[in-house]
Write a protein that holds these residues in place. Sequence first.
Motif, PDB file in Angstrom:
ATOM      1  N   GLY A 120       0.783  -1.613  -0.006  1.00  0.00           N
ATOM      2  CA  GLY A 120       0.067   0.213   0.138  1.00  0.00           C
ATOM      3  C   GLY A 120       1.161   1.523   0.328  1.00  0.00           C
ATOM      4  O   GLY A 120       0.511   2.042  -0.571  1.00  0.00           O
ATOM      5  N   LEU A 121       1.895   1.373   1.133  1.00  0.00           N
ATOM      6  CA  LEU A 121       3.561   2.403   1.138  1.00  0.00           C
ATOM      7  C   LEU A 121       3.359   3.415  -0.147  1.00  0.00           C
ATOM      8  O   LEU A 121       4.137   4.081  -1.318  1.00  0.00           O
ATOM      9  CB  LEU A 121       3.585   2.206   1.864  1.00  0.00           C
ATOM     10  N   ALA A 122       3.887   1.279  -0.872  1.00  0.00           N
ATOM     11  CA  ALA A 122       4.766   1.310  -2.120  1.00  0.00           C
ATOM     12  C   ALA A 122       3.547   1.519  -3.519  1.00  0.00           C
ATOM     13  O   ALA A 122       4.561   2.519  -3.957  1.00  0.00           O
ATOM     14  CB  ALA A 122       5.273   0.001  -2.663  1.00  0.00           C
ATOM     15  N   ALA A 123       2.364   1.641  -3.364  1.00  0.00           N
ATOM     16  CA  ALA A 123       2.052   1.968  -4.321  1.00  0.00           C
ATOM     17  C   ALA A 123       1.498   3.839  -4.293  1.00  0.00           C
ATOM     18  O   ALA A 123       1.400   4.563  -5.325  1.00  0.00           O
ATOM     19  CB  ALA A 123       0.143   1.389  -4.371  1.00  0.00           C
ATOM     20  N   GLY A 124       1.239   4.368  -3.061  1.00  0.00           N
ATOM     21  CA  GLY A 124       1.220   5.435  -2.693  1.00  0.00           C
ATOM     22  C   GLY A 124       2.494   6.024  -3.199  1.00  0.00           C
ATOM     23  O   GLY A 124       2.147   6.762  -3.909  1.00  0.00           O
ATOM     24  N   VAL A 125       3.458   6.111  -3.329  1.00  0.00           N
ATOM     25  CA  VAL A 125       4.484   6.273  -3.234  1.00  0.00           C
ATOM     26  C   VAL A 125       5.168   6.667  -5.050  1.00  0.00           C
ATOM     27  O   VAL A 125       4.832   7.596  -5.273  1.00  0.00           O
ATOM     28  CB  VAL A 125       5.920   5.742  -2.823  1.00  0.00           C
ATOM     29  N   PHE A 126       4.281   5.617  -5.462  1.00  0.00           N
ATOM     30  CA  PHE A 126       4.335   5.979  -7.079  1.00  0.00           C
ATOM     31  C   PHE A 126       2.940   6.401  -7.790  1.00  0.00           C
ATOM     32  O   PHE A 126       3.996   7.164  -8.989  1.00  0.00           O
ATOM     33  CB  PHE A 126       4.071   4.507  -7.602  1.00  0.00           C
ATOM     34  N   CYS A 127       2.712   6.568  -7.195  1.00  0.00           N
ATOM     35  CA  CYS A 127       1.719   7.174  -7.827  1.00  0.00           C
ATOM     36  C   CYS A 127       2.057   9.119  -7.277  1.00  0.00           C
ATOM     37  O   CYS A 127       1.790   9.712  -8.181  1.00  0.00           O
ATOM     38  CB  CYS A 127      -0.275   6.990  -7.248  1.00  0.00           C
ATOM     39  N   GLY A 128       2.379   9.027  -6.415  1.00  0.00           N
ATOM     40  CA  GLY A 128       2.667  10.617  -5.630  1.00  0.00           C
ATOM     41  C   GLY A 128       3.544  11.094  -6.384  1.00  0.00           C
ATOM     42  O   GLY A 128       4.135  12.801  -6.643  1.00  0.00           O
ATOM     43  N   CYS A 129       4.866  10.237  -7.162  1.00  0.00           N
ATOM     44  CA  CYS A 129       5.770  10.750  -8.353  1.00  0.00           C
ATOM     45  C   CYS A 129       5.364  11.445  -8.976  1.00  0.00           C
ATOM     46  O   CYS A 129       6.462  12.101 -10.164  1.00  0.00           O
ATOM     47  CB  CYS A 129       6.893  10.002  -8.168  1.00  0.00           C
ATOM     48  N   PHE A 130       3.875  11.347  -9.834  1.00  0.00           N
ATOM     49  CA  PHE A 130       3.231  12.560 -10.697  1.00  0.00           C
ATOM     50  C   PHE A 130       3.048  13.451 -10.409  1.00  0.00           C
ATOM     51  O   PHE A 130       2.370  13.693  -9.552  1.00  0.00           O
ATOM     52  CB  PHE A 130       2.258  11.049 -10.974  1.00  0.00           C
TER      53      PHE A 130
ATOM     54  N   LEU B 140      -5.275   2.715   3.354  1.00  0.00           N
ATOM     55  CA  LEU B 140      -4.782   4.513   3.808  1.00  0.00           C
ATOM     56  C   LEU B 140      -2.967   4.773   3.617  1.00  0.00           C
ATOM     57  O   LEU B 140      -3.128   5.439   3.764  1.00  0.00           O
ATOM     58  CB  LEU B 140      -4.770   3.802   5.803  1.00  0.00           C
ATOM     59  N   LEU B 141      -2.736   3.622   3.729  1.00  0.00           N
ATOM     60  CA  LEU B 141      -0.948   3.280   3.633  1.00  0.00           C
ATOM     61  C   LEU B 141      -0.748   4.229   2.213  1.00  0.00           C
ATOM     62  O   LEU B 141       0.205   5.074   1.675  1.00  0.00           O
ATOM     63  CB  LEU B 141      -0.363   2.569   4.182  1.00  0.00           C
ATOM     64  N   ALA B 142      -1.305   3.768   0.953  1.00  0.00           N
ATOM     65  CA  ALA B 142      -1.601   4.388  -0.158  1.00  0.00           C
ATOM     66  C   ALA B 142      -1.673   5.848  -0.169  1.00  0.00           C
ATOM     67  O   ALA B 142      -1.209   5.904  -0.706  1.00  0.00           O
ATOM     68  CB  ALA B 142      -2.903   3.333  -1.144  1.00  0.00           C
ATOM     69  N   ALA B 143      -2.554   5.715   0.719  1.00  0.00           N
ATOM     70  CA  ALA B 143      -2.701   7.550   0.665  1.00  0.00           C
ATOM     71  C   ALA B 143      -1.844   8.631   0.705  1.00  0.00           C
ATOM     72  O   ALA B 143      -1.498   9.458   0.558  1.00  0.00           O
ATOM     73  CB  ALA B 143      -4.402   7.898   1.069  1.00  0.00           C
ATOM     74  N   ALA B 144      -1.731   7.764   2.193  1.00  0.00           N
ATOM     75  CA  ALA B 144      -0.244   8.902   2.879  1.00  0.00           C
ATOM     76  C   ALA B 144       0.682   8.440   2.067  1.00  0.00           C
ATOM     77  O   ALA B 144       1.952   9.294   1.977  1.00  0.00           O
ATOM     78  CB  ALA B 144      -0.018   7.154   4.541  1.00  0.00           C
ATOM     79  N   GLY B 145       1.038   7.056   1.442  1.00  0.00           N
ATOM     80  CA  GLY B 145       2.610   7.360   0.398  1.00  0.00           C
ATOM     81  C   GLY B 145       2.478   8.231  -0.724  1.00  0.00           C
ATOM     82  O   GLY B 145       3.386   8.801  -0.487  1.00  0.00           O
ATOM     83  N   THR B 146       1.450   8.810  -1.274  1.00  0.00           N
ATOM     84  CA  THR B 146       0.755   9.921  -2.172  1.00  0.00           C
ATOM     85  C   THR B 146       1.954  11.102  -1.258  1.00  0.00           C
ATOM     86  O   THR B 146       1.914  12.597  -2.238  1.00  0.00           O
ATOM     87  CB  THR B 146      -0.886  10.298  -2.637  1.00  0.00           C
ATOM     88  N   TRP B 147       1.795  11.573  -0.306  1.00  0.00           N
ATOM     89  CA  TRP B 147       2.296  12.815   0.333  1.00  0.00           C
ATOM     90  C   TRP B 147       4.079  12.745   0.051  1.00  0.00           C
ATOM     91  O   TRP B 147       4.565  13.988   0.479  1.00  0.00           O
ATOM     92  CB  TRP B 147       2.127  12.661   1.929  1.00  0.00           C
ATOM     93  N   ILE B 148       4.947  12.105  -0.557  1.00  0.00           N
ATOM     94  CA  ILE B 148       6.028  12.468  -0.932  1.00  0.00           C
ATOM     95  C   ILE B 148       5.753  13.715  -1.440  1.00  0.00           C
ATOM     96  O   ILE B 148       6.686  14.431  -1.851  1.00  0.00           O
ATOM     97  CB  ILE B 148       6.371  11.549  -1.590  1.00  0.00           C
ATOM     98  N   SER B 149       5.078  13.937  -2.566  1.00  0.00           N
ATOM     99  CA  SER B 149       5.089  14.856  -2.848  1.00  0.00           C
ATOM    100  C   SER B 149       3.927  15.813  -2.274  1.00  0.00           C
ATOM    101  O   SER B 149       2.935  16.020  -2.420  1.00  0.00           O
ATOM    102  CB  SER B 149       4.030  14.651  -4.525  1.00  0.00           C
TER     103      SER B 149
END
Length: 156
Positions: free
Chosen positions: A32-42, A64-73
Motif C-alpha cells: 500500500g505504501l509503495a503504491a502511494g509513493v509510486f502515484c505520488g511521483c506523478f 490508508l497507507l497508499a493515501a499516505a504514500g502519496t504525500w511524498i509530493s
Amino acid sequence: MRRTLRHGAIRLRRLLLWLWRQEGSHGQRARGLAAGVFCGCFPFFGLQTLLGIGLASLVRGNHLLAAAGTWISNPFTYVPLYWFNYQLGSWLLGPGQGWPSAQTLQQQGLWEMGWSFTSRILLGSTISGVVCAPVLGRAYWQWLEREQERLLASAR
C-alpha cells in the motif's frame, strides 16, 4: 525551540504508531505504501490519492497507507521532485524546452507546456516511481519485521 522539537518528535512518534497499527499483513502494508509513493511521483494534482488507492487495490495493499504514500509530493517537495523528474526525462529523451519559469507555471500550468515538456516529466516520474516505490516499500516492510521481532523479544 526545544519545546517545538519535542512537540515534533511526539507527532512523529504518533505518526509512526499510526502506521504500525494499520490493518493487514506487513506485505499488504508495504504494498500500500509503495503504491502511494509510486502515484505520488506523478504531477497529477488532486488525483494522486485516488490513483494510489486504486493501485493499492490492484496489488492488494493497504488503502490508508497508499493515501499516505502519496504525500511524498506535497507543497514542500513539488518543485524539487518534479524538477528532478523533468531532468531525468530530459536526460533520457534529450534536451527539451527547459524547465519553465515560475511566472510561466503560474500563467500556463504544467499541462499547458506542450508534449515536449509533458513527455519528459511523465517519463522521469515513471522512472522515479519505479525506483522509489519498491525501495520505500521494502524499507517499510523491513522496519515492520524488525519492530515485530523487537516486540516479541521484549515480551519474553
